[in-house]
Scaffold this active site. Structure first.
Site, PDB file in Angstrom:
ATOM      1  N   LYS A 275      -5.809   2.409  -2.760  1.00 21.17           N
ATOM      2  CA  LYS A 275      -6.624   1.336  -3.322  1.00 21.17           C
ATOM      3  C   LYS A 275      -8.019   1.851  -3.655  1.00 21.17           C
ATOM      4  O   LYS A 275      -8.481   2.803  -3.022  1.00 21.17           O
ATOM      5  CB  LYS A 275      -6.770   0.209  -2.278  1.00 21.17           C
ATOM      6  CG  LYS A 275      -5.540  -0.637  -2.065  1.00 21.17           C
ATOM      7  CD  LYS A 275      -5.819  -1.719  -1.025  1.00 21.17           C
ATOM      8  CE  LYS A 275      -4.589  -2.580  -0.778  1.00 21.17           C
ATOM      9  NZ  LYS A 275      -4.170  -3.368  -1.949  1.00 21.17           N
ATOM     10  N   ARG A 349       6.414  -6.097   1.070  1.00 18.61           N
ATOM     11  CA  ARG A 349       7.797  -6.516   0.797  1.00 18.61           C
ATOM     12  C   ARG A 349       8.798  -5.570   1.450  1.00 18.61           C
ATOM     13  O   ARG A 349       9.902  -5.971   1.793  1.00 18.61           O
ATOM     14  CB  ARG A 349       8.008  -6.652  -0.716  1.00 18.61           C
ATOM     15  CG  ARG A 349       7.833  -5.377  -1.492  1.00 18.61           C
ATOM     16  CD  ARG A 349       7.586  -5.615  -2.976  1.00 18.61           C
ATOM     17  NE  ARG A 349       6.195  -6.044  -3.239  1.00 18.61           N
ATOM     18  CZ  ARG A 349       5.711  -6.347  -4.435  1.00 18.61           C
ATOM     19  NH1 ARG A 349       6.491  -6.270  -5.498  1.00 18.61           N
ATOM     20  NH2 ARG A 349       4.460  -6.721  -4.578  1.00 18.61           N
TER      21      ARG A 349
HETATM   22  N1  BES Z   1      -2.069  -6.421   0.832  1.00 21.04           N
HETATM   23  C1  BES Z   1      -1.981  -6.413  -0.563  1.00 21.04           C
HETATM   24  C2  BES Z   1      -2.198  -7.792  -1.189  1.00 21.04           C
HETATM   25  C3  BES Z   1      -3.554  -8.407  -0.965  1.00 21.04           C
HETATM   26  C4  BES Z   1      -4.558  -8.233  -1.894  1.00 21.04           C
HETATM   27  C5  BES Z   1      -3.798  -9.165   0.148  1.00 21.04           C
HETATM   28  C6  BES Z   1      -5.789  -8.791  -1.673  1.00 21.04           C
HETATM   29  C7  BES Z   1      -5.034  -9.746   0.360  1.00 21.04           C
HETATM   30  C8  BES Z   1      -6.034  -9.562  -0.546  1.00 21.04           C
HETATM   31  C9  BES Z   1      -0.626  -5.912  -1.019  1.00 21.04           C
HETATM   32  O1  BES Z   1       0.003  -5.015  -0.157  1.00 21.04           O
HETATM   33  C10 BES Z   1      -0.826  -5.191  -2.304  1.00 21.04           C
HETATM   34  O2  BES Z   1      -1.515  -4.222  -2.313  1.00 21.04           O
HETATM   35  N2  BES Z   1      -0.231  -5.714  -3.374  1.00 21.04           N
HETATM   36  C11 BES Z   1      -0.381  -5.166  -4.656  1.00 21.04           C
HETATM   37  C12 BES Z   1       0.982  -5.097  -5.296  1.00 21.04           C
HETATM   38  C13 BES Z   1       1.028  -4.297  -6.537  1.00 21.04           C
HETATM   39  C14 BES Z   1       0.867  -2.828  -6.230  1.00 21.04           C
HETATM   40  C15 BES Z   1       2.351  -4.541  -7.230  1.00 21.04           C
HETATM   41  C16 BES Z   1      -1.300  -6.058  -5.460  1.00 21.04           C
HETATM   42  O3  BES Z   1      -1.233  -7.267  -5.298  1.00 21.04           O
HETATM   43  O4  BES Z   1      -2.105  -5.543  -6.222  1.00 21.04           O
HETATM   44 ZN    ZN Z   2      -0.599  -3.002  -0.490  1.00 23.11          ZN
END
Ligand code: BES
Ligand code: ZN
Ligand code: ZN
Length: 497
Positions: A275, A349
């Site tokens: 990230k 997931r």
């Molecule tokens: N933990 C994150 C989602 C999230 C984002 C929770 C902001 C709380 C605040 C999740 O694991 C994630 O990173 N999801 C990605 C998925 C993508 C790579 C398809 C996302 O939502 O960007």
């Molecule tokens: Zn994630």
């Protein structure tokens, strides 16, 4: 904070709080005090054109004749709107107003304006619950005592109401629920240097005291069970992945069972698909789904619910490392289905896939509900106000949303559809872990659906609501403990009696 209830009687000293309906009418006891202090209250009310709109406050300090009293009028809004949820909000406002006045303790006359829907013991208990929920601050790591004092509110509140015994009984039950909410908030707030998967498992073990059966699986056991999707997420971390199974058997043997399943990524760096740095600290709360499950199990067990409820949480840390999962890796989940991991940041997931498969296989529950801070996309869709709910079973979805309405937690139904499901197909495996750019929260839900084995299922994406950047009516900023109350209510409505 210590909360107590007593029969109505004007205190001799200290802070005393009266409610005022939105029509400018003083309550009976405020009126009689007003008389004794030669109209000091009504004069102040008039001078300020105070009518008692929701949240409006007015104070009269040390009036002649009652020099030891500090009077606070709190607007409760129009009587016709004063239902249980509004009363909780007013309780929180009472707490906050006392807090800003620096009051350490107070007596609250729980007197409903005429025409209010919620009155008597119900009103007193709702006010107390609201105050109790608002009385949360995460100050564990604050060592400066003045900073800590700034966060502190009143430490003692006494609610006066006719039939105080009934209010006390109600409060006892509500207090267990608030304990569950606060437990969830503590877990979610904990920094991830402390909050490892094993630390989380140790927190779950605390529920044993309440009669919950707690089992912990380590990596070796999960490997044997074939949970390679979950294990793939944790393999870049030096901290061992865990799974915790919590069972509350308060209902009859053989009665229907609901299982609550939670995502617990104790820190989500994104893994190799790392990230960006900005805001990454938010990922301490990527175990919010497990927070909900553990908090709900606490509430349900503490109040000895006559229901059978199973909680399962998958605990991992998502780190980049020489041993971490790579984009393009293919893993075989416990269900036997293979997954091409395109993006290691879509890890929640993967954790839930194995946790849900395990849950349905071992327990054959009548329903499964999972909770996860799963996608940023749900925040794009619903902002930070509503949680998104996906369900394979409409009746289940309706019941969850209804329970949310009862307790004041906003949950919105989202669609599932074959057309979205197709978007996670890949030529290289049974599925991939991400879909195209659009509808990211929906394709995530479709992915989960493939691991439910047709057990009635609902998935709540709480990424937008597990943490609040702004103060909420019943909550300080920070971890919200979202859906602990809704799940307690859902169990009450559908699994007890
Ligand atoms: N933990 C994150 C989602 C999230 C984002 C929770 C902001 C709380 C605040 C999740 O694991 C994630 O990173 N999801 C990605 C998925 C993508 C790579 C398809 C996302 O939502 O960007
Ligand atoms: Zn994630
Ligand atoms: Zn995540």
């Amino acid at each position: 904070m210590k909360i107590s209830f007593a029969e109505p009687k004007l205190p001799a000293r200290g802070f005393v709080v009266f409610l005022m309906g939105g029509d400018g009418e003083l309550s009976a006891s405020a009126k009689s005090l007003d008389k004794a202090i030669k109209g000091a209250i009504s004069r102040a009310v008039e001078a300020r054109s105070f009518v008692g709109k929701k949240g409006e406050t007015l104070s009269v300090f040390s009036p002649e004749g009652r020099e030891n009293l500090n009077i606070l009028l709190v607007g409760a809004g129009l009587a016709k709107d004063l239902d249980t949820l509004r009363a909780q909000e007013i309780g929180a406002i009472v707490y906050k107003s006392l807090s800003s006045l620096g009051a350490d303790s107070a007596t609250v006359l729980a007197e409903a304006p005429s025409g209010a829907k919620t009155r008597g013991a119900d009103l007193a208990a709702a006010l107390a619950f609201g105050a109790r929920l608002r009385d949360y601050s995460y100050d564990k790591y604050i060592t400066y005592s003045d900073a800590k004092a700034l966060l502190a509110g009143p430490t003692r509140l006494q609610f006066m109401v006719k039939g105080s015994a009934a209010a006390r009984r109600q409060h006892k039950e509500l207090d267990h629920i608030a304990d569950g909410v606060d437990f969830a908030r503590d877990l979610v707030s904990e920094p991830s240097n402390v909050k490892s998967p094993k630390w989380m498992a140790a927190q779950c073990r605390k529920l044993t005291k309440l009669g919950v059966k707690v089992e912990v699986l380590g990596e070796a056991q999960m490997k044997k069970l074939g949970m390679n999707a979950l294990l793939a997420v944790g393999q870049g971390s030096v901290r061992e992945s865990q799974m915790v199974i919590m069972r509350w058997n308060g209902g009859a043997k053989g009665a229907k069972t609901v299982s609550l399943i939670g995502k617990s990524v104790t820190f989500d760096t994104g893994g190799i698909s790392i990230k960006p740095a900005g805001g990454m600290e938010d990922m301490i709360w990527d175990m919010g789904g497990a927070g909900t499950v553990i908090g709900a199990m606490h509430a349900i067990a503490a109040r000895k619910a006559k229901a059978n409820v199973i909680g399962v949480v998958g605990l991992v840390e998502n780190m980049p490392d020489g041993n971490a999962t790579r984009p393009g890796d293919i893993v075989t989940s416990m269900s036997g289905q293979t997954i091409e991991i395109i993006n290691t940041d879509a890890e929640g997931r993967l954790v839930l896939a194995d946790a849900m498969w395990y849950t349905q296989k071992r327990f054959k529950p009548d329903a499964m509900i999972d909770f996860a801070t799963l996608t940023g996309a749900i925040m794009v869709a619903l902002g930070r106000e509503y949680a998104g709910l996906y369900a394979s079973d409409e009746a289940l979805s309706d019941k969850i949303i209804a329970a949310g309405k009862t307790v004041g937690e906003k949950i919105w139904p989202m669609p599932l559809d074959e057309a979205y499901d197709k978007q996670i197909n890949t030529p290289r495996a049974d599925m991939k872990n991400v879909g195209p750019r659009w509808g990211g929260s929906i394709t995530a839900a479709q992915f989960l659906k493939r691991f439910t084995n047709d057990v009635p299922w609902a998935h709540m994406d709480i990424a937008g609501v597990a943490w609040s950047e702004k103060e909420l009516p019943l909550m300080a900023k920070g971890a919200s403990g979202f859906a602990v109350r809704a799940m307690d209510q859902f169990v009450r409505d559908n699994y007890e009696g």
